[in-house]
Design an enzyme around this catalytic site. Structure first.
Site, short mmCIF file in Angstrom:
data_model
loop_
_atom_site.label_atom_id
_atom_site.label_comp_id
_atom_site.label_asym_id
_atom_site.label_seq_id
_atom_site.Cartn_x
_atom_site.Cartn_y
_atom_site.Cartn_z
N LYS A 8 -0.41 1.05 5.81
CA LYS A 8 -0.72 0.71 7.17
C LYS A 8 0.16 -0.76 7.66
O LYS A 8 0.32 -0.65 8.97
CB LYS A 8 -2.10 0.42 7.33
N LYS A 34 0.42 6.40 -5.03
CA LYS A 34 -0.84 6.03 -4.21
C LYS A 34 -2.11 6.93 -4.58
O LYS A 34 -2.02 8.19 -4.03
CB LYS A 34 -0.60 6.03 -2.49
N GLY A 58 -9.07 -3.38 5.44
CA GLY A 58 -10.31 -2.63 4.92
C GLY A 58 -11.48 -3.41 5.32
O GLY A 58 -12.59 -2.63 5.99
N ASN A 59 -11.72 -4.71 5.02
CA ASN A 59 -12.75 -5.45 5.39
C ASN A 59 -13.44 -5.52 6.46
O ASN A 59 -14.50 -5.81 7.02
CB ASN A 59 -12.94 -6.68 4.49
P1 ADP Z 1 -6.36 -5.03 3.36
O1 ADP Z 1 -7.50 -4.05 3.25
O2 ADP Z 1 -6.53 -6.16 4.29
O3 ADP Z 1 -4.85 -4.39 3.32
P2 ADP Z 1 -5.55 -5.47 0.42
O4 ADP Z 1 -6.78 -5.73 -0.66
O5 ADP Z 1 -4.59 -4.44 0.60
O6 ADP Z 1 -6.32 -5.79 1.95
O7 ADP Z 1 -5.00 -7.07 0.56
C1 ADP Z 1 -5.33 -8.22 0.44
C2 ADP Z 1 -5.62 -8.74 -1.06
O8 ADP Z 1 -4.30 -9.09 -1.68
C3 ADP Z 1 -6.39 -9.96 -1.21
O9 ADP Z 1 -7.92 -9.98 -1.43
C4 ADP Z 1 -5.85 -10.49 -2.85
O10 ADP Z 1 -6.86 -10.03 -3.63
C5 ADP Z 1 -4.59 -9.77 -2.87
N1 ADP Z 1 -3.42 -10.67 -3.01
C6 ADP Z 1 -2.25 -10.29 -3.94
N2 ADP Z 1 -1.34 -11.11 -4.11
C7 ADP Z 1 -1.78 -12.15 -3.39
C8 ADP Z 1 -1.17 -13.42 -2.87
N3 ADP Z 1 -0.16 -13.97 -3.70
N4 ADP Z 1 -1.85 -14.21 -2.12
C9 ADP Z 1 -3.12 -13.88 -1.52
N5 ADP Z 1 -3.67 -12.89 -1.78
C10 ADP Z 1 -3.30 -11.87 -2.60
MG MG Z 2 -3.97 -3.04 1.83
#
Ligand code: ADP
Ligand code: MG
Length: 316
Positions: free
Chosen positions: A217, A129, A11-12
């Site tokens: 995704k 979801k 997302g970022n």
């Molecule tokens: P994206 O949009 O890249 O899919 P997500 O928010 O779905 O991002 O996934 C990334 C997030 O996963 C990180 O910012 C963190 O908060 C979370 N996360 C959950 N478990 C872990 C872990 N074990 N190690 C690192 N990050 C984790």
């Molecule tokens: Mg994600």
């Protein structure tokens, strides 16, 4: 032989959490992301890009709701396809301009992608979801009655703490895989399976029908990477590493690990279900199916991670 890398953008890469999602903001983020992609291209990698669409689909769903008295509201499968076009265009435009400045003429193509799912996937029984706007309980129950939406309370408190939930079935097959492969062979940079692709099911007569569901995704990215026999699956998110004991005092970064080690950590519950969990699952599946390596790292560290210097790297 240059390596084919499937890059899953989080997302970022397109919209930061604190931003509203104006076109200008999104183009600025995409430009930062494309700087990394241009570097990968200069290093000789062939690239197939996939991306999330949560915030964009969320905003479009609000537009469907708010505009429905003026123009017909579109269902989730069409909204998914719209965001693939929207985000694909931003990447096509930005990458093209970067390459023009370098005097390179590289075809950049977005493929609106349909992804086959099983209509008997267990998630259709218990959708998980959340999508679209937040509602009050009354608004949510009204939509349930009028449109047959499944709605759930997603936060313990607050006035608008209900949302529509949709199934998140497992991706099985990329319908446009052959077309994507042909484009890659023709040396194009391809953007595909955005937002996990549009989920479709097979009808009794073998035809396909779009569904109101959302595919993860990263999981779809793995199916995409397998179907084009990618060498590397690179998942770019907002953390440099996956961690053990995430968020705890004894949190520990995970570097290079084997599939078996990743599976053990997964079983021990170190990765949250809706975020890091599916990334690790997708990475494990890719390497088990014969992929060289899967990498999870941040956008800024993409190149270093490809060089093996950082990130969580899962190998045989
Ligand atoms: P994206 O949009 O890249 O899919 P997500 O928010 O779905 O991002 O996934 C990334 C997030 O996963 C990180 O910012 C963190 O908060 C979370 N996360 C959950 N478990 C872990 C872990 N074990 N190690 C690192 N990050 C984790
Ligand atoms: Mg994600």
């Amino acid at each position: 032989m240059s390596k084919l890398v499937v890059i899953a953008l989080g997302g970022n890469a397109i919209k930061q959490a604190h931003q509203e999602g104006t076109a200008e903001e999104q183009f600025r983020n995409v430009a930062i992301t494309c700087e990394q992609l241009v570097k990968m291209n200069a290093l000789g990698y062939k690239m197939l890009i996939t991306h999330g669409n949560g915030p964009q689909a969320g905003n479009l769903l609000i537009q469907q709701e708010e505009g429905k008295t003026i123009v017909p509201s579109q269902p989730l499968d069409i909204v998914g396809a719209m965001t693939q076009g929207q985000i694909g265009y931003m990447f096509q435009n930005t990458l093209k301009n970067y390459f023009l400045k370098k005097g390179k003429d590289i075809p950049i193509v977005t493929v609106i992608t349909q992804v086959l799912v099983n209509k008997n996937d267990p998630d259709f029984q218990d959708p998980s979801k959340p999508v679209g706007p937040f509602y009050t309980k009354e608004e949510a129950l009204k939509l349930q009655k009028e449109k047959g939406y499944i709605v759930k309370q997603v936060k313990p408190t607050g006035e608008k703490n209900w949302r529509r939930v949709v199934p998140s079935p497992e991706p099985l097959q990329i319908l446009e895989a052959n077309a994507i492969e042909a484009l890659l062979k023709a040396r194009a940079i391809v953007i595909a399976s955005g937002g996990g692709g549009v989920p479709v099911m097979k009808n009794g007569d073998g035809t396909f029908k779009g569904l109101e569901a959302v595919i993860d995704k990263d999981k779809a990215g793995n199916v995409l990477a397998q179907s084009v026999k990618a060498n590397i699956f690179l998942i770019l998110t907002d953390v440099e590493h996956a961690s053990k004991n995430f968020g705890k005092k004894n949190e520990e970064k995970i570097g290079k690990i084997t599939v078996e080690e990743a599976e053990k950590l997964f079983r021990e519950g170190h990765f949250l279900k809706g975020s890091m969990g599916p990334k690790i699952t997708a990475a494990i599946r890719f390497v088990k199916a014969g992929g060289e390596k899967a990498i999870i790292t941040s956008l800024e560290k993409a190149i270093e991670a490809l060089e093996g210097k950082t990130g969580t790297i899962i190998e045989k």
